[in-house]
Scaffold this active site. Sequence first.
Site, mmCIF file in Angstrom:
data_model
loop_
_atom_site.group_PDB
_atom_site.id
_atom_site.type_symbol
_atom_site.label_atom_id
_atom_site.label_comp_id
_atom_site.label_asym_id
_atom_site.label_seq_id
_atom_site.Cartn_x
_atom_site.Cartn_y
_atom_site.Cartn_z
ATOM 1 C CE1 TYR A 13 4.604 31.526 24.907
ATOM 2 C CE2 TYR A 13 5.934 30.318 26.488
ATOM 3 C CZ TYR A 13 5.279 30.379 25.273
ATOM 4 O OH TYR A 13 5.298 29.296 24.430
ATOM 5 C CB CYS A 29 3.222 10.177 22.272
ATOM 6 S SG CYS A 29 4.902 9.536 22.486
#
Length: 642
Positions: free
Chosen positions: A169, A357
Amino acid sequence: MNKLFEPIQIGSLTLKNRIVMAPMGTTTDVTNAFNMRDVKYYGERAKGGCGLVLTGAVVASTEFEPAPCQKLTNTKDVYMLQMVAERVHFYGAKFGIQLSPGIGRMNWIDPHTPPYSSSEIPNYYVPEMKCRALPTDGVKRLVKAMGESAKLAKDAGVDIIELHAYGGYLIDQFTSAKWNHRTDEYGGSFENRQRFLKEIVEEVRRSCGKDYPIAIKMTIDSMDDERPLEEGIAIAKYLADSGLVDMIHFGRGSYSCRWRMVSSVYQPAGFDLEAAPMVKEIAGKIPVMAHGKLNHPDVAEAAVAEGKIDLVAIGHGLIADPHWANKVKNGKLDDINPCIGCAECHFNAMKGHSRPCAVNVHGMREGEFKLTPAKTDKKIMVIGAGPGGLKAAATAAERGYKVSLYEKNTYLGGAMAAAGAPSFKTDVREQVEYLKRQIVKFQVDLHLNTAVDIEDVKRENPDYVVVATGASPFIIPVPGHDKPHVSAAIPVLMKKKQVGQRVVVIGGGDVGCELACELKLQGKEVTIIEMLDDILMAGESFVANHQNIRYLVEHSGVALLCGAKVSEILDDGVLVSKNGEIQKVNCDSVVFATGYRANSDLYMDILKAGFECVQIGDNVKPGKIINAIHQGYHCIRVLEED
C-alpha cells in the site's frame, strides 16, 4: 499456555496478555464510518479475552483517493469510534486502530481514474493505467492528515496507533526501491524513501505526545521482486535503530503472492514464524508481533515461549471464534470453532459485500441471529451429515428439539470430510472434528451407515425434515468410464478406493488439483487432464487460495494436459483429443474430478408426502461450505420464529 497470558509493555501501554486481534479490513457501512456492528464485533473479541483489539486500516484522508475502508477525517467520524473503544475497554482490553494515508497503486474502488502513488507506476488491477505521482505538497498534507487523525483517535479513547506500512500500500510504495522513482526529498536514497514514514511517525508524536504508543506493520519481504528481503531487513533495522516506533508487526507477501499476506486454506500454522528470529534480532528491545495462522494454541504458545515473537496476532481465527483467548486460557480447546482458511470473509469484502464467516454464522452479525429455546417438542429429522446437516442437527438439539441425524456413510462430514483429507488441509479436518463434537455435546441421536428413503421418513413421522444429502459426483460417460480402475475423487481422497502408481485425474478444478498434489506427495505419477485452456478456471474462490493451489500444482511435478478432451478410457491409459489429434496417456488408475450434481428426488418425495421440509447445502446446488453451514443454522433458527 502460560506465556500467552503474561502481561507485556508496548511503550507506555500495558497489555494484560500477548493475544492481539490482528488488523483486518471489515468495513460495515457504505459511508465508511464505524457503526453499531463494529461496536459489537470488536467488543465481542475483547469479551473473548484478547489483550489488544486492532481495527483494519482506517484512512486519514480522502483528498487523493476515495476511502477504500473506514475513515477518520473529522470529528463526525469520532462518535462511533469512541463507542467501539468504550466497548472494548469494558472487558479490560486495549484498543488500537491501524492508520493509513491510503492505498495508492492498489486502488480498486475506481478502475477508471488513475490513482496517486509514490511515482508514475502501473496500477495493480489495471496495469495499463499509470498512477499519478503525488505532488510534494500533497505528500506533506498527507503527513499532516495522519497526525490529525491520530489525535482524533487518541481523543476517542484509542490506546495505540498501528501505521499501515504493509502489503504494497501507499507507505510501502514510498519505502520501496521498485515503486519509488521520485527525485524530490521523498525519493532517491534509502533514507529519502523512508522520509514519508519517518515524518508520519513524528507528526503522530507531535499530535499525540511523545509517550503515545506507535506500532508499525511492515513487509519484510514479498516473496517476489517487489520487496527483496534485504530491503525489508534494512527498513526494520532503520525503524529499530531510530527509535521511531514502540512495536514492529511484520508480515510477508504481496498481492502477486497473496497467500503469504492473507493465509490460505493450504498453509501450515505459523507459516511466517520462520522469519521471526531475524526480525527479533534486529528489533532488540522493541516488541515484535507476527501473524499467519497462529490460532493454533500450541504453535502460538511455543512461538512466545521460545522468544521468537512477543505478541501473537490472530485474524481470521478470531472471526471464526471470538472467544479463542478465553477458551485457550481455560483449557477448553475442544470448544474452539476453528477457522478453515477459506477466506470467504475477505473474498466477500473484495466484492463489496459484508464480511461473513463460513464457520461462524455470527461473524460481523453479533447479536443479530440469536437462538431461542424451542417452544414445542418438535421431532426433527436431519438426513445427511455433511457440514449443513451437522450444523442443522446440533442447532436443533441446542434449541431443545428432539433430533435424529441419519448418514448413509460410515463417517461424518460428507464432502467436507473429503475436502479436508489432503495432508495440507488440516484446518478443514479440524472443523469437521469440531462439528462432530457438537453432535456429541448436544446429544443428537446419530445413525451412521443408514440410507433413508421416503418410507423411512413416513415411519419416523417427524414434525420437520432437513434434507442435507449433498450432491453426487458427475462422471463423464465416455467409453470405459465404468471400468474397475476408474473412480470419483471422494472415494480416493477418503482412502476408500486405492489407486495405482500412474494416475490420471480428469478435471483441473480445485478438487482435481488438490487430489493431484496429494497423490504426488504419496509418490504417484500424476497427470491432470483439463478440457479448458488452463486449470482452476471454473468456480469462485479467494485469490490467495487460487494462487496457492496453483503454486502447489506448479511446484509438485504434476503433469498438465489442458485444452484436452478425454475420448476413451482404456485398461492401461486414457485416449485424449487435443488440437484435433488423439494421444494416449498411460496410467493404472483414472479419477474423475469433474463436478457434482444435486438430486432433489427425496426432497420432492417428502414434500409430496405432506411433511414440513427444507433442503440445504449441496442438495440444493453444489456450492461452498459457507452455504451449507449457514443454511443449516438458519433453517433451524427461524423455526417458530416470533
